[in-house]
Scaffold this motif. Structure first.
Motif, PDB file in Angstrom:
ATOM      1  N   GLN B  69      16.172  45.735  51.926  1.00 56.40           N
ATOM      2  CA  GLN B  69      16.581  44.886  53.132  1.00 56.40           C
ATOM      3  C   GLN B  69      15.682  45.042  54.378  1.00 56.40           C
ATOM      4  O   GLN B  69      15.407  43.953  54.915  1.00 56.40           O
ATOM      5  N   GLY B  70      15.513  46.428  54.490  1.00 56.84           N
ATOM      6  CA  GLY B  70      14.524  46.533  55.722  1.00 56.84           C
ATOM      7  C   GLY B  70      13.193  46.049  55.363  1.00 56.84           C
ATOM      8  O   GLY B  70      12.397  45.445  56.371  1.00 56.84           O
ATOM      9  N   LEU B  71      12.523  46.539  54.018  1.00 52.98           N
ATOM     10  CA  LEU B  71      11.240  45.746  53.722  1.00 52.98           C
ATOM     11  C   LEU B  71      11.366  44.448  53.861  1.00 52.98           C
ATOM     12  O   LEU B  71      10.209  43.427  54.351  1.00 52.98           O
ATOM     13  N   MET B  72      12.291  43.601  53.566  1.00 56.09           N
ATOM     14  CA  MET B  72      12.300  42.062  53.516  1.00 56.09           C
ATOM     15  C   MET B  72      12.363  41.780  55.044  1.00 56.09           C
ATOM     16  O   MET B  72      11.689  40.575  55.072  1.00 56.09           O
ATOM     17  N   GLY B  73      12.917  42.566  55.743  1.00 54.47           N
ATOM     18  CA  GLY B  73      13.045  41.988  57.145  1.00 54.47           C
ATOM     19  C   GLY B  73      11.766  41.918  57.892  1.00 54.47           C
ATOM     20  O   GLY B  73      11.440  41.347  58.750  1.00 54.47           O
ATOM     21  N   LEU B  74      10.808  42.869  57.324  1.00 53.30           N
ATOM     22  CA  LEU B  74       9.364  43.033  57.860  1.00 53.30           C
ATOM     23  C   LEU B  74       8.646  41.650  57.369  1.00 53.30           C
ATOM     24  O   LEU B  74       7.295  41.396  57.878  1.00 53.30           O
ATOM     25  N   ALA B  75       9.089  41.236  56.490  1.00 51.94           N
ATOM     26  CA  ALA B  75       8.450  39.702  55.774  1.00 51.94           C
ATOM     27  C   ALA B  75       8.437  38.566  56.666  1.00 51.94           C
ATOM     28  O   ALA B  75       7.557  37.813  56.164  1.00 51.94           O
ATOM     29  N   THR B  76       9.258  38.597  57.657  1.00 48.06           N
ATOM     30  CA  THR B  76       9.485  37.320  58.467  1.00 48.06           C
ATOM     31  C   THR B  76       9.423  37.840  59.815  1.00 48.06           C
ATOM     32  O   THR B  76       9.650  39.172  60.373  1.00 48.06           O
ATOM     33  N   ASP B  77       9.225  36.744  60.855  1.00 44.93           N
ATOM     34  CA  ASP B  77       9.384  37.059  62.281  1.00 44.93           C
ATOM     35  C   ASP B  77      10.538  36.446  62.765  1.00 44.93           C
ATOM     36  O   ASP B  77      11.190  35.569  62.119  1.00 44.93           O
ATOM     37  N   ALA B  78      11.131  36.738  63.966  1.00 45.26           N
ATOM     38  CA  ALA B  78      12.412  36.225  64.514  1.00 45.26           C
ATOM     39  C   ALA B  78      11.879  34.991  65.278  1.00 45.26           C
ATOM     40  O   ALA B  78      10.906  34.991  65.931  1.00 45.26           O
ATOM     41  N   ARG B  79      12.524  33.956  64.618  1.00 46.13           N
ATOM     42  CA  ARG B  79      12.295  32.613  65.402  1.00 46.13           C
ATOM     43  C   ARG B  79      13.332  31.600  66.001  1.00 46.13           C
ATOM     44  O   ARG B  79      14.300  31.771  65.266  1.00 46.13           O
ATOM     45  N   PRO B  80      13.205  30.807  66.970  1.00 49.73           N
ATOM     46  CA  PRO B  80      13.931  29.947  67.241  1.00 49.73           C
ATOM     47  C   PRO B  80      14.335  28.872  66.266  1.00 49.73           C
ATOM     48  O   PRO B  80      13.444  28.543  65.362  1.00 49.73           O
ATOM     49  N   PRO B  81      15.691  28.285  66.192  1.00 48.60           N
ATOM     50  CA  PRO B  81      15.932  27.375  65.177  1.00 48.60           C
ATOM     51  C   PRO B  81      15.166  26.021  65.338  1.00 48.60           C
ATOM     52  O   PRO B  81      14.613  25.774  66.413  1.00 48.60           O
ATOM     53  N   ALA B  82      14.667  25.326  64.093  1.00 49.18           N
ATOM     54  CA  ALA B  82      14.034  23.985  64.392  1.00 49.18           C
ATOM     55  C   ALA B  82      14.692  23.109  65.172  1.00 49.18           C
ATOM     56  O   ALA B  82      14.125  22.411  65.908  1.00 49.18           O
ATOM     57  N   VAL B  83      16.179  23.215  65.165  1.00 53.89           N
ATOM     58  CA  VAL B  83      16.968  21.993  65.711  1.00 53.89           C
ATOM     59  C   VAL B  83      17.053  22.494  67.239  1.00 53.89           C
ATOM     60  O   VAL B  83      17.517  23.582  67.427  1.00 53.89           O
ATOM     61  N   GLN B  84      16.478  21.654  68.330  1.00 55.38           N
ATOM     62  CA  GLN B  84      16.992  22.292  69.644  1.00 55.38           C
ATOM     63  C   GLN B  84      17.646  21.016  70.241  1.00 55.38           C
ATOM     64  O   GLN B  84      17.469  19.774  69.858  1.00 55.38           O
ATOM     65  N   LEU B  85      18.624  21.242  71.355  1.00 60.38           N
ATOM     66  CA  LEU B  85      19.620  20.342  72.014  1.00 60.38           C
ATOM     67  C   LEU B  85      18.660  19.469  73.031  1.00 60.38           C
ATOM     68  O   LEU B  85      17.992  20.259  73.631  1.00 60.38           O
ATOM     69  N   ASP B  86      18.710  18.259  72.852  1.00 60.39           N
ATOM     70  CA  ASP B  86      18.194  17.195  73.895  1.00 60.39           C
ATOM     71  C   ASP B  86      19.198  16.876  74.653  1.00 60.39           C
ATOM     72  O   ASP B  86      20.458  16.529  74.552  1.00 60.39           O
ATOM     73  N   GLY B  87      18.959  17.142  76.091  1.00 65.92           N
ATOM     74  CA  GLY B  87      20.071  16.804  77.042  1.00 65.92           C
ATOM     75  C   GLY B  87      20.939  17.870  77.393  1.00 65.92           C
ATOM     76  O   GLY B  87      20.798  19.148  77.056  1.00 65.92           O
ATOM     77  N   PRO B  88      21.972  17.580  78.387  1.00 63.11           N
ATOM     78  CA  PRO B  88      22.457  18.769  79.056  1.00 63.11           C
ATOM     79  C   PRO B  88      23.750  19.228  78.037  1.00 63.11           C
ATOM     80  O   PRO B  88      24.233  18.459  77.027  1.00 63.11           O
ATOM     81  N   LEU B  89      24.186  20.354  78.269  1.00 59.70           N
ATOM     82  CA  LEU B  89      25.321  21.082  77.616  1.00 59.70           C
ATOM     83  C   LEU B  89      26.484  20.456  78.041  1.00 59.70           C
ATOM     84  O   LEU B  89      26.835  20.469  79.301  1.00 59.70           O
TER      85      LEU B  89
END
Lengths: 63, 602
Positions: B69-89
């Motif tokens: 589990q730890g080694l797999m975590g090293l295989a990738t980076d923390a990234r924001p999701p591809a889908v972002q909200l356009d417009g206000p909350l």
């Protein structure tokens, strides 16, 4: 703080009721099914394993 | 149910990482099993050898599972999701703060700081804050009300901050939240669930709400809370470990959990409608510890959301999410006792109808986390008993061969196995340290050299304290199996320092067990004494370890990013708390009732 702390208890209660009461907007939260009719117990698990290995006691038969 | 289009679009990408993790950990377990069988074969294989090999198989598989589990975590980076909200909350959000006999001054100072931080985002109009008190102590409840009024006045928060105290605390925290949803849930689209010691940046809270609005099939979004404010040696070591290793391990976990991601009960946002429709928890048949209300409700709620088709996601790229941890080993063990009971109770839910297979596996993992020490203990006991079952050496196995044949020494295989097991424990930590040095992440922990020294010190400390913690954990498991309910003790959030006498009172049984273990090994299998010492010596020194590690940390080790650059919300909370504590002293002369509670609690 000293102003609020000096108030009598009843007044503090009334103020909390007045200011703190949550908006009333009920939402149903039905209880979910989590257990089967016969929940998994260690005894049931052991019996299932023994039955799988065919080393458990023979099932009782009605005469 | 979540929107059908979103459900159809979203695929579970966790199959590959799951398969890799399962295969690799099974290979490691099988390797240890074979190695031990060869070792046992040297003097003739008997039933105890086979038993020990099976115990090694299970234990090594479990260690390897964590390492992978730890080694797999090293295989990738923390990234924001591809889908972002356009417009206000536009969705409405309630920040829920359940409290239970907590110190109101500290708890409410956190709420005030978060409110201030939320106001600064410009999106605060969408947010309410609800303090849901389950406090049983009337003096503390009186202080909660005083400080609530004080906070509302100071923050000008009338109409957006609420407080209610339940008459009874049925269902504990899950029941508290359920009660809120049944009375007021319809007023909100989203609910951010916190703990009394949670602290979050306003910008993080707003971003979580925006992500929920952008992806309507997400039922729950979990952040990775960072442990902060530790002062003792134990607390600092845990804090460093949580800040340095946990993000990597959590990323590995998230990769494997996919759509059925984790919920840790706080610092997470839920879609209120999804939660209401899916997460009403029934009382389990029978009495505690296995019956009654669901204790570790968070895992179950995540499983139920996934069962209903909602996505449960861990967004580890989100910062600004904090919590506090126990400051000494005894407090850690107390919290662990509660978690142990909650996780073992999940044995009742393994076959719950309709759950996703991975949700069942998550329950199984939680159970394994607590029963795995039993396999190691079983292995040690079986090793002590092994000489009594071993057949006498046969120096003339070949008929008509006049010269004796001595059994082949297989000690090297035993040593190899021990190194392998130790490697599974330390390899991921070294890999994380190496990765941190190469990626520049170590700068946030005081530089590569200091990070490496901190990692080694934490490794040493966790190795020394592990037998003590395992002793507590084993006792917890036996208590639960014997039907003893641990209840719901309040978290101790004081300075955590324990004298030697206090440590002795909490751990004398560990010392006795260690001494008995040493005597037993000495009498029955003297050859194993050396192998058992790394476990038995820390047990015999438990009070010293507990007391020493509860003292304030003074070394330059265990630096975390929050030490180098304090988060704005943490700084404000500290300032607000200091100001309020000044007021508290002035207040004592004015309000006798509240002051009585104050003296009792401070």
């Amino acid at each position: 703080m000293s102003k609020i702390a000096a108030l009598p208890v009843e007044e503090i209660e009334a103020l909390v009721q007045d200011i703190g009461t949550l908006p009333a907007a009920p939402l149903a939260m039905p209880k979910q099914m989590l257990e089967t009719a016969e929940p998994l117990t260690l005894r049931r698990l052991a019996r299932a394993v023994l039955a799988l290995l065919q080393i458990g006691p023979a099932p009782r038969r009605e005469m | 149910m979540p929107p059908p289009v979103a459900r159809a679009q979203a695929r579970d990408r966790a199959t590959l990482p799951r398969s890799v993790a399962i295969v690799l950990s099974l290979v490691a377990g099988a390797g240890a099993f074979m190695l031990f069988l060869q070792f046992g074969w040297s003097d003739g294989l008997d039933v105890i050898d086979i038993l020990r090999a099976v115990l090694i198989l299970i234990s090594s598989w479990w260690l390897a599972w964590g390492a992978v589990q730890g080694l797999m975590g090293l295989a990738t980076d923390a990234r924001p999701p591809a889908v972002q909200l356009d417009g206000p909350l536009t969705e409405t959000v309630v920040v829920i703060v359940p409290v239970y006999n907590e110190d109101p001054v500290t708890t409410f100072s956190r709420i005030a700081a978060m409110d201030e931080s939320l106001q600064a985002t410009g999106a605060a109009g969408q947010f309410h804050i609800a303090i849901l008190s389950d406090t049983r102590n009337d003096a503390i409840a009186a202080r909660e009300k005083l400080w609530f009024l004080q906070m509302v006045e100071e923050r000008g928060a009338k109409g957006r901050m609420f407080y209610r105290r339940r008459a009874d605390n049925r269902g504990k925290k899950a029941g508290n939240i359920e009660d809120f949803i049944q009375t007021s849930g319809g007023a909100y689209d989203l609910a951010l669930i916190l703990d009394a010691d949670s602290l979050m940046e306003g910008a993080t809270i707003v971003e979580m709400a925006r992500r929920m609005q952008a992806e309507s099939d997400i039922g729950l979004l979990q952040t990775l809370p960072v442990v902060t404010r530790a002062r003792t040696r134990f607390g600092r070591a845990m804090q460093f470990s949580a800040a340095f290793h946990s993000p990597i391990f959590a990323r590995g976990l998230a990769m494997m959990q996919g759509r059925t991601g984790p919920f840790w009960g706080h610092n997470a946002i839920v879609r209120v409608r999804a939660f209401a429709e899916s997460c009403g928890l029934p009382e389990l048949r029978g009495k505690p510890p296995f019956g009654g209300h669901v204790m570790s409700h968070d895992y179950v709620e995540a499983a139920l959301l996934a069962r209903a088709g909602w996505r449960v996601r861990l967004d580890d790229d989100l910062g600004g999410s904090f919590e506090e941890g126990p400051e000494n080993l005894v407090d850690h063990a107390k919290r662990d006792r509660r978690w142990c009971q909650g996780n073992l109770q999940h044995v009742r839910l393994l076959m719950a109808p309709g759950l996703k297979p991975w949700s069942r596996f998550v329950f199984f993992q939680g159970i394994m986390a607590y029963i795995s020490p039993l396999f190691w203990i079983g292995f040690m006991l079986a090793s002590i008993a092994a000489p009594f079952f071993a057949p006498p050496p046969d120096y003339f196995p070949e008929p008509y061969w006049p010269f004796p044949i001595f059994p082949q020494a297989e000690t090297s295989k035993a040593i190899g196995l021990a190194i392998g097991v130790f490697g599974l424990l330390i390899l991921p930590k070294f890999a994380v340290a190496l990765n941190a040095a190469m990626s520049g992440r170590a700068r946030n922990f005081g530089g590569a050299l200091r990070t490496f020294a901190s990692m080694l010190a934490e490794l040493l400390f966790s190795s020394v304290s592990a037998p003590v913690l395992l002793a507590y954990q084993t006792r917890s498991v036996f208590q639960v199996l014997l039907g003893r309910d641990g209840g719901w003790p309040t978290n101790n959030r004081g300075d955590g320092r324990l004298s030697l006498g206090e440590a002795w009172a909490g751990s004398h049984w560990v010392v006795t067990t260690g001494l008995a273990g040493l005597a037993g090994t000495w009498l029955l299998a003297p050859g194993l004494v050396v192998w058992m010492l790394p476990v038995l010596v820390p047990m015999m020194l438990a009070p010293v370890i507990i007391s020493w590690s509860s003292r304030p940390a003074t070394s330059g080790l265990f630096v975390t990013p929050m030490d180098l650059a304090e988060s704005p919300v943490m700084r404000r909370q500290r300032e607000i708390l200091a100001a309020w504590e000044g007021n508290m002293i002035a207040m004592r002369d004015i309000a006798p009732v509240a002051a009585a509670g104050e003296r009792q609690h401070v």
